[in-house]
Design a protein around this motif. Structure first.
Motif, PDB file in Angstrom:
ATOM      1  N   VAL A 122       0.816  -1.220  -0.192  1.00  0.00           N
ATOM      2  CA  VAL A 122      -0.046  -0.019   0.128  1.00  0.00           C
ATOM      3  C   VAL A 122       0.970   1.370  -0.245  1.00  0.00           C
ATOM      4  O   VAL A 122       2.167   1.227   0.347  1.00  0.00           O
ATOM      5  N   PRO A 123       0.131   2.368  -0.449  1.00  0.00           N
ATOM      6  CA  PRO A 123       1.082   3.790  -0.375  1.00  0.00           C
ATOM      7  C   PRO A 123       1.593   3.736   1.235  1.00  0.00           C
ATOM      8  O   PRO A 123       0.894   3.371   2.126  1.00  0.00           O
ATOM      9  N   THR A 124       2.509   4.728   1.302  1.00  0.00           N
ATOM     10  CA  THR A 124       3.271   4.938   2.699  1.00  0.00           C
ATOM     11  C   THR A 124       2.165   5.422   3.489  1.00  0.00           C
ATOM     12  O   THR A 124       2.320   5.186   4.796  1.00  0.00           O
ATOM     13  N   ASN A 125       1.000   6.461   3.178  1.00  0.00           N
ATOM     14  CA  ASN A 125       0.079   6.976   4.175  1.00  0.00           C
ATOM     15  C   ASN A 125      -0.870   6.047   4.506  1.00  0.00           C
ATOM     16  O   ASN A 125      -1.899   6.455   5.460  1.00  0.00           O
ATOM     17  N   ARG A 126      -0.844   4.698   4.179  1.00  0.00           N
ATOM     18  CA  ARG A 126      -1.801   3.705   4.714  1.00  0.00           C
ATOM     19  C   ARG A 126      -1.102   2.441   5.082  1.00  0.00           C
ATOM     20  O   ARG A 126      -1.737   1.427   5.487  1.00  0.00           O
ATOM     21  N   ARG A 127       0.219   2.702   5.491  1.00  0.00           N
ATOM     22  CA  ARG A 127       0.650   1.849   6.151  1.00  0.00           C
ATOM     23  C   ARG A 127       0.282   0.914   7.287  1.00  0.00           C
ATOM     24  O   ARG A 127       0.018  -0.225   7.871  1.00  0.00           O
ATOM     25  N   SER A 128       0.098   1.782   8.270  1.00  0.00           N
ATOM     26  CA  SER A 128      -0.738   1.494   9.800  1.00  0.00           C
ATOM     27  C   SER A 128      -2.018   0.661   9.455  1.00  0.00           C
ATOM     28  O   SER A 128      -2.134  -0.304  10.165  1.00  0.00           O
ATOM     29  N   GLN A 129      -2.910   1.053   8.710  1.00  0.00           N
ATOM     30  CA  GLN A 129      -3.995   0.281   8.216  1.00  0.00           C
ATOM     31  C   GLN A 129      -3.662  -0.798   7.541  1.00  0.00           C
ATOM     32  O   GLN A 129      -4.497  -1.884   8.020  1.00  0.00           O
ATOM     33  N   ALA A 130      -2.641  -1.191   6.729  1.00  0.00           N
ATOM     34  CA  ALA A 130      -2.447  -2.204   6.218  1.00  0.00           C
ATOM     35  C   ALA A 130      -1.882  -3.247   7.275  1.00  0.00           C
ATOM     36  O   ALA A 130      -2.297  -4.372   7.695  1.00  0.00           O
ATOM     37  N   VAL A 131      -0.778  -2.563   8.207  1.00  0.00           N
ATOM     38  CA  VAL A 131      -0.417  -3.733   9.473  1.00  0.00           C
ATOM     39  C   VAL A 131      -1.715  -3.978  10.350  1.00  0.00           C
ATOM     40  O   VAL A 131      -1.776  -4.926  10.939  1.00  0.00           O
ATOM     41  N   ALA A 132      -2.440  -3.103  10.351  1.00  0.00           N
ATOM     42  CA  ALA A 132      -3.622  -3.493  11.200  1.00  0.00           C
ATOM     43  C   ALA A 132      -4.366  -4.667  10.937  1.00  0.00           C
ATOM     44  O   ALA A 132      -5.200  -5.300  11.598  1.00  0.00           O
ATOM     45  N   ARG A 133      -4.630  -4.602   9.455  1.00  0.00           N
ATOM     46  CA  ARG A 133      -5.375  -5.510   8.863  1.00  0.00           C
ATOM     47  C   ARG A 133      -4.863  -7.259   9.433  1.00  0.00           C
ATOM     48  O   ARG A 133      -5.210  -8.131   9.268  1.00  0.00           O
ATOM     49  N   VAL A 134      -3.354  -6.987   9.142  1.00  0.00           N
ATOM     50  CA  VAL A 134      -2.808  -8.523   9.526  1.00  0.00           C
ATOM     51  C   VAL A 134      -2.827  -8.583  11.254  1.00  0.00           C
ATOM     52  O   VAL A 134      -3.303  -9.634  11.578  1.00  0.00           O
ATOM     53  N   MET A 135      -2.748  -7.460  11.946  1.00  0.00           N
ATOM     54  CA  MET A 135      -2.876  -7.563  13.452  1.00  0.00           C
ATOM     55  C   MET A 135      -4.598  -8.052  13.823  1.00  0.00           C
ATOM     56  O   MET A 135      -4.906  -8.402  14.691  1.00  0.00           O
ATOM     57  N   LEU A 136      -5.504  -7.819  12.776  1.00  0.00           N
ATOM     58  CA  LEU A 136      -6.871  -8.131  12.917  1.00  0.00           C
ATOM     59  C   LEU A 136      -7.020  -9.555  13.128  1.00  0.00           C
ATOM     60  O   LEU A 136      -8.042 -10.075  14.006  1.00  0.00           O
ATOM     61  N   VAL A 174     -11.726  -3.170  17.960  1.00  0.00           N
ATOM     62  CA  VAL A 174     -12.164  -1.604  17.579  1.00  0.00           C
ATOM     63  C   VAL A 174     -10.928  -0.808  18.046  1.00  0.00           C
ATOM     64  O   VAL A 174     -10.593   0.186  17.319  1.00  0.00           O
ATOM     65  N   GLY A 175     -10.066  -1.095  18.982  1.00  0.00           N
ATOM     66  CA  GLY A 175      -8.671  -0.425  19.537  1.00  0.00           C
ATOM     67  C   GLY A 175      -7.982  -0.621  18.197  1.00  0.00           C
ATOM     68  O   GLY A 175      -7.288   0.500  17.889  1.00  0.00           O
ATOM     69  N   THR A 176      -7.738  -1.698  17.482  1.00  0.00           N
ATOM     70  CA  THR A 176      -6.603  -1.781  16.372  1.00  0.00           C
ATOM     71  C   THR A 176      -7.184  -0.848  15.290  1.00  0.00           C
ATOM     72  O   THR A 176      -6.187  -0.250  14.606  1.00  0.00           O
ATOM     73  N   LEU A 177      -8.381  -0.926  14.829  1.00  0.00           N
ATOM     74  CA  LEU A 177      -8.634  -0.250  13.749  1.00  0.00           C
ATOM     75  C   LEU A 177      -8.779   1.158  14.097  1.00  0.00           C
ATOM     76  O   LEU A 177      -8.297   2.042  13.251  1.00  0.00           O
ATOM     77  N   VAL A 178      -9.188   1.463  15.205  1.00  0.00           N
ATOM     78  CA  VAL A 178      -9.168   3.383  15.542  1.00  0.00           C
ATOM     79  C   VAL A 178      -7.719   3.576  15.653  1.00  0.00           C
ATOM     80  O   VAL A 178      -7.457   4.642  15.128  1.00  0.00           O
ATOM     81  N   SER A 179      -6.823   2.754  16.093  1.00  0.00           N
ATOM     82  CA  SER A 179      -5.197   3.443  16.299  1.00  0.00           C
ATOM     83  C   SER A 179      -4.812   3.544  15.097  1.00  0.00           C
ATOM     84  O   SER A 179      -3.799   4.310  15.009  1.00  0.00           O
ATOM     85  N   ALA A 180      -4.984   2.344  14.281  1.00  0.00           N
ATOM     86  CA  ALA A 180      -4.522   2.433  12.806  1.00  0.00           C
ATOM     87  C   ALA A 180      -4.663   3.722  12.137  1.00  0.00           C
ATOM     88  O   ALA A 180      -3.944   4.322  11.468  1.00  0.00           O
ATOM     89  N   TRP A 181      -6.130   3.966  12.127  1.00  0.00           N
ATOM     90  CA  TRP A 181      -6.645   5.521  11.229  1.00  0.00           C
ATOM     91  C   TRP A 181      -5.838   6.408  11.983  1.00  0.00           C
ATOM     92  O   TRP A 181      -5.441   7.352  11.458  1.00  0.00           O
ATOM     93  N   ALA A 182      -5.827   6.428  13.383  1.00  0.00           N
ATOM     94  CA  ALA A 182      -5.105   7.713  13.932  1.00  0.00           C
ATOM     95  C   ALA A 182      -3.710   7.857  13.889  1.00  0.00           C
ATOM     96  O   ALA A 182      -3.133   8.849  13.503  1.00  0.00           O
ATOM     97  N   ALA A 183      -3.179   6.615  13.755  1.00  0.00           N
ATOM     98  CA  ALA A 183      -1.420   6.551  13.551  1.00  0.00           C
ATOM     99  C   ALA A 183      -1.201   7.130  12.203  1.00  0.00           C
ATOM    100  O   ALA A 183       0.014   7.609  12.103  1.00  0.00           O
ATOM    101  N   ASP A 184      -2.051   6.818  11.160  1.00  0.00           N
ATOM    102  CA  ASP A 184      -1.502   7.426   9.768  1.00  0.00           C
ATOM    103  C   ASP A 184      -1.580   8.840   9.736  1.00  0.00           C
ATOM    104  O   ASP A 184      -1.549   9.404   8.591  1.00  0.00           O
ATOM    105  N   ARG A 185      -2.394   9.260  10.747  1.00  0.00           N
ATOM    106  CA  ARG A 185      -2.709  11.005  10.633  1.00  0.00           C
ATOM    107  C   ARG A 185      -1.679  11.584  11.640  1.00  0.00           C
ATOM    108  O   ARG A 185      -1.184  12.640  11.490  1.00  0.00           O
TER     109      ARG A 185
END
Length: 414
Positions: free
Chosen positions: A143-157, A273-284
């Motif tokens: 994925v693009p750099t600004n979506r790294r946390s969300q991609a990692v979060a999908r693995v952590m899900l 929920v925490g993983t999804l929200v934290s990934a969204w926040a971390a990319d920002r």
């Protein structure tokens, strides 16, 4: 071909009719299945503690050493495997790690004595950190750099969903058929992951210039050590409570054994929920997200002793504590930023740090219980650990500012 700052490349399978988004989803699903297997193994042991302590003839605090043995296996295995396997392709390494995980969990299901269980749980922990570290790098490369946390979060899900489905299932099997079935299920899930990764993960080549010495270069960076310390201390709070939550529910809340899997599922829902929200926040806002999660955890854990007497209040607080499990994703992304070209070792060490927390939290909480402070004292221990992680986070910010000021002094106008 798609790449990111992690340096990995993803080749399109010959003759594939899937769209790039579909191919990415298949890879992430395969990687998440490994997380599901690992999460079921790691957290189910905690929920099965009351059962296998009886089966192996030891008391609860002694049985908790089995959890620490697994965690120490992760701590030892992650850096050693990451360094020694530096010249392997990531796909090959992922397959080998999951195969080893399947074998060692199968052996855990057959452990004849407490001593053998300690050995098999230590061996089971060896592939854990390296798998998550390499899987995170593969996910970020898609994925693009600004979506790294969300991609990692999908693995952590995969790990977080295991706390909703896999752990309650293992707990139910432990109650209905015997605790050994929980480890058998994990072995089967690991074998399924081997098949999925072989089928869907991109066929990559070893990283150019990869070597054990280059990976060891990650240890030169002070910010790497500080980031790891945040996880090693701050994440210990969650494990301090979760390890003994089944016993607390039965001894303090006085719930029926059948309610324990329900509360464990609530914890898993909070973690998801925490993983999804934290990934969204971390990319920002990466570092502010880390600090906010640590404060949330400290507050939630402090509420646990006050809420433990009632099933409704304890369920709410357990959900809140689970949300603090989202800390792992932003710290994983942070390590990608500060490790420079030693990505694999740094990514794997993140899970060594978390499993130091997994060893430290239950150890300190067990000491508090054994000293007569009661089952609910785990909440106070956990809150103190989360605040310790927050103190290291503040030190990390200070170090960043000092380093920036030093560079500005050397290069006027920077």
């Amino acid at each position: 071909m798609t790449s990111s700052s992690t340096g990995a490349a993803v080749a399109r399978p010959a003759g594939s009719l899937a769209t790039p988004a579909q191919r990415t989803s298949l890879v992430l699903f395969a990687l998440a299945m490994g997380g599901f297997a690992i999460g079921t193994a790691e957290f189910a042991v905690m929920s099965l503690l009351p059962y296998f302590s009886v089966g192996l003839g030891v008391d609860g605090p002694t049985a908790g050493h089995v959890i620490s043995a697994y965690a120490l296996g992760v701590v030892a295995g992650a850096p050693v495997i990451a360094v020694l396997a530096a010249k392997l392709s990531r796909r090959t390494l992922l397959i080998g790690l999951m195969a080893a995980f399947a074998i060692t969990n199968g052996l855990s299901a057959l452990a004849p004595t407490y001593g053998w269980m300690l050995v098999f749980r230590f061996l089971s922990g060896l592939p854990h950190g390296a798998y998550f570290g390499v899987a995170a790098l593969v996910a970020a490369s898609l994925v693009p750099t600004n979506r790294r946390s969300q991609a990692v979060a999908r693995v952590m899900l995969g790990l977080t969903i295991s706390t909703i489905l896999g752990v309650p299932l293992a707990n139910w099997l432990g109650l209905a058929l015997g605790w050994r079935w929980g480890f058998g299920v994990v072995a089967a899930l690991a074998l399924l992951t081997v098949i999925l990764v072989a089928a869907f993960a991109p066929k990559d080549r070893p990283q150019p210039g990869a070597s054990p010495l280059r990976e060891l270069g990650a240890l030169r960076h002070r910010q790497v050590w500080l980031t790891l310390a945040i996880g090693a201390i701050g994440f210990g709070g969650m494990f301090a409570v979760y390890t003994y939550v089944a016993s607390t529910l039965m001894e303090v809340t006085h719930v029926a054994p059948g309610m324990v899997p329900v509360v464990l599922a609530i914890f898993g829902l909070g973690m998801t929920v925490g993983t999804l929200v934290s990934a969204w926040a971390a990319d920002r806002a990466l570092m502010p997200s880390v600090g906010g999660i640590l404060l949330w955890s400290a507050a939630s854990l402090a509420l646990f002793p006050l809420a433990a007497g009632n099933i409704w209040t304890v369920s709410i607080v357990v959900f809140m504590i689970g949300c603090g499990g989202g800390l792992g994703t932003p710290l994983q992304t942070r390590l990608m930023d500060v490790a420079e070209d030693a990505q694999t070792l740094a990514a794997a060490l993140n899970h060594s740090a978390f499993n130091l927390a997994n060893a430290l939290g239950p150890l300190l909480a067990g000491m508090a219980i054994a000293s007569g402070y009661g089952w609910t004292s785990t909440g106070w221990v956990g809150s103190a650990l989360a605040l310790g992680g927050f103190a290291i986070w503040l030190l990390t910010l200070w170090d960043m500012q000092m380093s920036k000021a030093g560079r500005a002094a050397l290069v006027p106008g920077e």
